[in-house]
Design an enzyme around this catalytic site. Sequence first.
Site, PDB file in Angstrom:
ATOM      1  N   SER A  47     -30.027  12.994 -24.574  1.00  0.00           N
ATOM      2  CA  SER A  47     -30.175  12.468 -25.931  1.00  0.00           C
ATOM      3  C   SER A  47     -29.066  11.485 -26.300  1.00  0.00           C
ATOM      4  O   SER A  47     -28.891  10.475 -25.639  1.00  0.00           O
ATOM      5  CB  SER A  47     -30.252  13.631 -26.909  1.00  0.00           C
ATOM      6  OG  SER A  47     -30.584  13.167 -28.189  1.00  0.00           O
ATOM      7  N   HIS A  48     -28.298  11.829 -27.302  1.00  0.00           N
ATOM      8  CA  HIS A  48     -27.280  10.934 -27.866  1.00  0.00           C
ATOM      9  C   HIS A  48     -25.932  11.081 -27.167  1.00  0.00           C
ATOM     10  O   HIS A  48     -24.977  10.402 -27.532  1.00  0.00           O
ATOM     11  CB  HIS A  48     -27.128  11.261 -29.346  1.00  0.00           C
ATOM     12  CG  HIS A  48     -26.941  12.744 -29.560  1.00  0.00           C
ATOM     13  ND1 HIS A  48     -27.994  13.636 -29.415  1.00  0.00           N
ATOM     14  CD2 HIS A  48     -25.855  13.469 -29.827  1.00  0.00           C
ATOM     15  CE1 HIS A  48     -27.543  14.867 -29.611  1.00  0.00           C
ATOM     16  NE2 HIS A  48     -26.257  14.794 -29.863  1.00  0.00           N
ATOM     17  N   ASP A 100     -31.404   6.594 -30.830  1.00  0.00           N
ATOM     18  CA  ASP A 100     -30.402   7.179 -29.942  1.00  0.00           C
ATOM     19  C   ASP A 100     -30.757   6.988 -28.470  1.00  0.00           C
ATOM     20  O   ASP A 100     -31.688   6.260 -28.130  1.00  0.00           O
ATOM     21  CB  ASP A 100     -30.210   8.664 -30.264  1.00  0.00           C
ATOM     22  CG  ASP A 100     -31.403   9.502 -29.833  1.00  0.00           C
ATOM     23  OD1 ASP A 100     -32.525   8.984 -29.861  1.00  0.00           O
ATOM     24  OD2 ASP A 100     -31.201  10.682 -29.462  1.00  0.00           O
ATOM     25  N   ASP A 147     -32.342   8.602 -26.150  1.00  0.00           N
ATOM     26  CA  ASP A 147     -33.702   8.821 -25.644  1.00  0.00           C
ATOM     27  C   ASP A 147     -34.781   8.469 -26.664  1.00  0.00           C
ATOM     28  O   ASP A 147     -35.956   8.755 -26.439  1.00  0.00           O
ATOM     29  CB  ASP A 147     -33.869  10.272 -25.189  1.00  0.00           C
ATOM     30  CG  ASP A 147     -33.701  11.261 -26.327  1.00  0.00           C
ATOM     31  OD1 ASP A 147     -32.947  10.951 -27.271  1.00  0.00           O
ATOM     32  OD2 ASP A 147     -34.308  12.336 -26.297  1.00  0.00           O
ATOM     33  N   ASP A 156     -35.478   9.474 -29.822  1.00  0.00           N
ATOM     34  CA  ASP A 156     -36.135  10.368 -30.778  1.00  0.00           C
ATOM     35  C   ASP A 156     -35.445  10.403 -32.142  1.00  0.00           C
ATOM     36  O   ASP A 156     -36.033  10.862 -33.114  1.00  0.00           O
ATOM     37  CB  ASP A 156     -36.334  11.783 -30.197  1.00  0.00           C
ATOM     38  CG  ASP A 156     -35.047  12.439 -29.763  1.00  0.00           C
ATOM     39  OD1 ASP A 156     -33.972  11.817 -29.892  1.00  0.00           O
ATOM     40  OD2 ASP A 156     -35.115  13.585 -29.276  1.00  0.00           O
ATOM     41  N   ARG A 157     -34.215   9.910 -32.218  1.00  0.00           N
ATOM     42  CA  ARG A 157     -33.531   9.926 -33.518  1.00  0.00           C
ATOM     43  C   ARG A 157     -33.643   8.580 -34.221  1.00  0.00           C
ATOM     44  O   ARG A 157     -33.888   7.560 -33.576  1.00  0.00           O
ATOM     45  CB  ARG A 157     -32.042  10.226 -33.327  1.00  0.00           C
ATOM     46  CG  ARG A 157     -31.787  11.607 -32.802  1.00  0.00           C
ATOM     47  CD  ARG A 157     -30.300  11.909 -32.803  1.00  0.00           C
ATOM     48  NE  ARG A 157     -30.103  13.308 -32.450  1.00  0.00           N
ATOM     49  CZ  ARG A 157     -28.966  13.962 -32.615  1.00  0.00           C
ATOM     50  NH1 ARG A 157     -27.922  13.351 -33.121  1.00  0.00           N
ATOM     51  NH2 ARG A 157     -28.877  15.231 -32.282  1.00  0.00           N
ATOM     52  N   GLU A 204     -31.820  17.156 -40.518  1.00  0.00           N
ATOM     53  CA  GLU A 204     -30.725  16.367 -41.080  1.00  0.00           C
ATOM     54  C   GLU A 204     -30.030  15.520 -40.023  1.00  0.00           C
ATOM     55  O   GLU A 204     -29.335  14.575 -40.345  1.00  0.00           O
ATOM     56  CB  GLU A 204     -29.715  17.281 -41.785  1.00  0.00           C
ATOM     57  CG  GLU A 204     -29.223  18.487 -40.992  1.00  0.00           C
ATOM     58  CD  GLU A 204     -28.430  18.160 -39.753  1.00  0.00           C
ATOM     59  OE1 GLU A 204     -27.607  17.223 -39.823  1.00  0.00           O
ATOM     60  OE2 GLU A 204     -28.631  18.828 -38.711  1.00  0.00           O
ATOM     61  N   LYS A 233     -39.537  14.564 -32.164  1.00  0.00           N
ATOM     62  CA  LYS A 233     -39.163  13.640 -33.222  1.00  0.00           C
ATOM     63  C   LYS A 233     -39.232  12.231 -32.660  1.00  0.00           C
ATOM     64  O   LYS A 233     -39.213  12.048 -31.441  1.00  0.00           O
ATOM     65  CB  LYS A 233     -37.785  13.969 -33.782  1.00  0.00           C
ATOM     66  CG  LYS A 233     -36.663  14.021 -32.772  1.00  0.00           C
ATOM     67  CD  LYS A 233     -35.393  14.510 -33.462  1.00  0.00           C
ATOM     68  CE  LYS A 233     -34.276  14.700 -32.454  1.00  0.00           C
ATOM     69  NZ  LYS A 233     -33.963  16.112 -32.256  1.00  0.00           N
TER      70      LYS A 233
HETATM   71  C1  G1P Z   1     -28.419  18.821 -32.527  1.00  0.00           C
HETATM   72  C2  G1P Z   1     -28.952  18.730 -33.935  1.00  0.00           C
HETATM   73  C3  G1P Z   1     -30.342  19.295 -33.993  1.00  0.00           C
HETATM   74  C4  G1P Z   1     -31.225  18.575 -32.982  1.00  0.00           C
HETATM   75  C5  G1P Z   1     -30.596  18.607 -31.615  1.00  0.00           C
HETATM   76  C6  G1P Z   1     -31.362  17.757 -30.622  1.00  0.00           C
HETATM   77  O1  G1P Z   1     -28.381  20.162 -32.121  1.00  0.00           O
HETATM   78  O2  G1P Z   1     -28.113  19.390 -34.847  1.00  0.00           O
HETATM   79  O3  G1P Z   1     -30.845  19.155 -35.291  1.00  0.00           O
HETATM   80  O4  G1P Z   1     -32.493  19.152 -32.932  1.00  0.00           O
HETATM   81  O5  G1P Z   1     -29.266  18.108 -31.664  1.00  0.00           O
HETATM   82  O6  G1P Z   1     -31.382  16.415 -30.982  1.00  0.00           O
HETATM   83  P1  G1P Z   1     -27.038  21.038 -32.180  1.00  0.00           P
HETATM   84  O7  G1P Z   1     -25.997  20.284 -31.381  1.00  0.00           O
HETATM   85  O8  G1P Z   1     -26.627  21.083 -33.629  1.00  0.00           O
HETATM   86  O9  G1P Z   1     -27.423  22.358 -31.618  1.00  0.00           O
HETATM   87 ZN    ZN Z   2     -32.349  12.245 -28.786  1.00  0.00          ZN
END
Ligand code: G1P
Ligand code: ZN
Length: 542
Positions: free
Chosen positions: A112-113, A276, A278, A280-281, A363, A375
């Site tokens: 992801s990010h 981000d 991948d 999805d954000r 959020e 997402k």
């Molecule tokens: C974080 C975000 C959560 C999201 C996840 C994946 O997870 O808070 O909302 O679904 O990344 O993108 P966390 O690191 O808080 O467990």
């Molecule tokens: Zn992501």
Amino acid sequence: MRIVATTPFDGQKPGTSGLRKKVKVFAQPHYLENFVQAVFDTLGPVPATAVLVVGGDGRYHNRTAIQTILKMAAAHGFGRVLVGQGGILSTPAASCVIRKYGAFGGLILSASHNPGGPDEDFGIKYNSGNGGPAPESVTDAIYARSLALTEYRLIEAEDVDLDRIGEVRLGAMTVQVIDPVADYADLMESLFDFAAIRGLIAGGFRLRFDAMHAVTGPYAREILERRLGAPAGTVINGVPLEDFGGGHPDPNLVYAEELVAEMFGQNAPDFGAASDGDGDRNMVLGRNFFVTPSDSLAVLAANATLCPAYAKGIAGIARSMPTSGAADRVAARLGVPCFETPTGWKFFGNLMDAGKVTLCGEESFGTGSDHVREKDGLWAVLMWLNVLARRGESVEAIVRQHWAEYGRNYYSRHDYEGVESAAANGLIAHLRDTAASLPGTVLHGYTVAMCDDFAYTDPVDGSVSAGQGIRILFTDGSRVVFRLSGTGTSGATLRVYVERYEADSSRHDQPTQQALADLIALAGDVAQIAARTGRDAPTVIT
Ligand code: G1P
Ligand code: ZN
């Protein structure tokens, strides 16, 4: 077929969004193979017609991992693998492809990010045939299997050319390299009023999209620049790089600094957005204006009928527990249910499959709908553009009018990253211990109404997820929430979520941190953050 003996790896327990580790961990002999074999063993034998979708966000190790997965999928008996050209598939595009082609499931490669590169992060997760992340029952079974297996299987074959679109054989299996963008772009075109958005842009509306050197570059160029006619250069940082240009591909006010500087500078465009690693954000900005993800969900829900796909109205809304209550007010006004789920997108899947909700959000810059089961960053951008095109007002005007109508949920998240794990666990344990004694006490002028460790019973399958975060609710509707991240790869990350509701529109202009100052101080006191973590300030504030 080669059968390789292996010893189980401990520590392969998937977190909020799959298995995430440093590349160096994934690159250890047998490590990735162990996880993939655990997935395949959990699925059991598959029919010879079974299709698997494979793709990732293009980060370092993506191509290497895909070659291994293809050979293992062939050994397991899949009939066909659909893989994005260059190994690329954004997470929402992978979900779209799984659903469109009726695939058995998919393996999505992403952290992801999180930053990418030889010393950074890699990740993998399994998505089911509905296109969504496998439910906890399945991920638990995969983990259990990973601790027990003693061998994995792969076929002996040359690497597949991932850059050439078309079909090749790999043993008895067909590998089909597909255009990673086309199916997704077609889906977006079927959901939104592209003619209206095209008209908006042709009329001089200026937008900027920051792909942050990550996977959405090719998607955004195709959709925004080619299909919607935005000028070349609308998409910045649009070529996916294995290390995301050394950056942190997380669309927030801290990491998307190039976009933020432009949107808050002289002659800023009308609309700015970023996605981000991948895809999805999403982060959405107006000229000199930041839309919180919680507000974004609420505004999109309130305006959904302006978009062709949602013209008949929405069935319901779901939000993760730490997400602000702004969407709840819209749901109440619309007369549709609003569900509060644990953090992580996988909890929305059942609700969407059962037709209980149409829109979902978190959020953490995540918004989406039942068009896929992830997402979806660009989807949110396009929905905003659709709403803007139909309303003909600025982003700021639309959000301010929303607050005037529904009230404003001041909201902020404070992250303490890289905290020592024992200290972070101790802090949560301390909160759990004090929870029962808090109701009725007055903290910094706020009276505690309720305090618990959030547990969720899935209304569709009845499964229970406990220990999802400490909530302290106050009598005026304000709230602080504490939980530990399930996606970090080093130490622990403490997340503190702070929210206050303000109905009076003459008080909607306060700076967020100022509006929340008392609650922030209260959160620090009650959780003993400074004493327990040794930190006197958060690492990231959003
Ligand atoms: C974080 C975000 C959560 C999201 C996840 C994946 O997870 O808070 O909302 O679904 O990344 O993108 P966390 O690191 O808080 O467990
Ligand atoms: Zn992501």
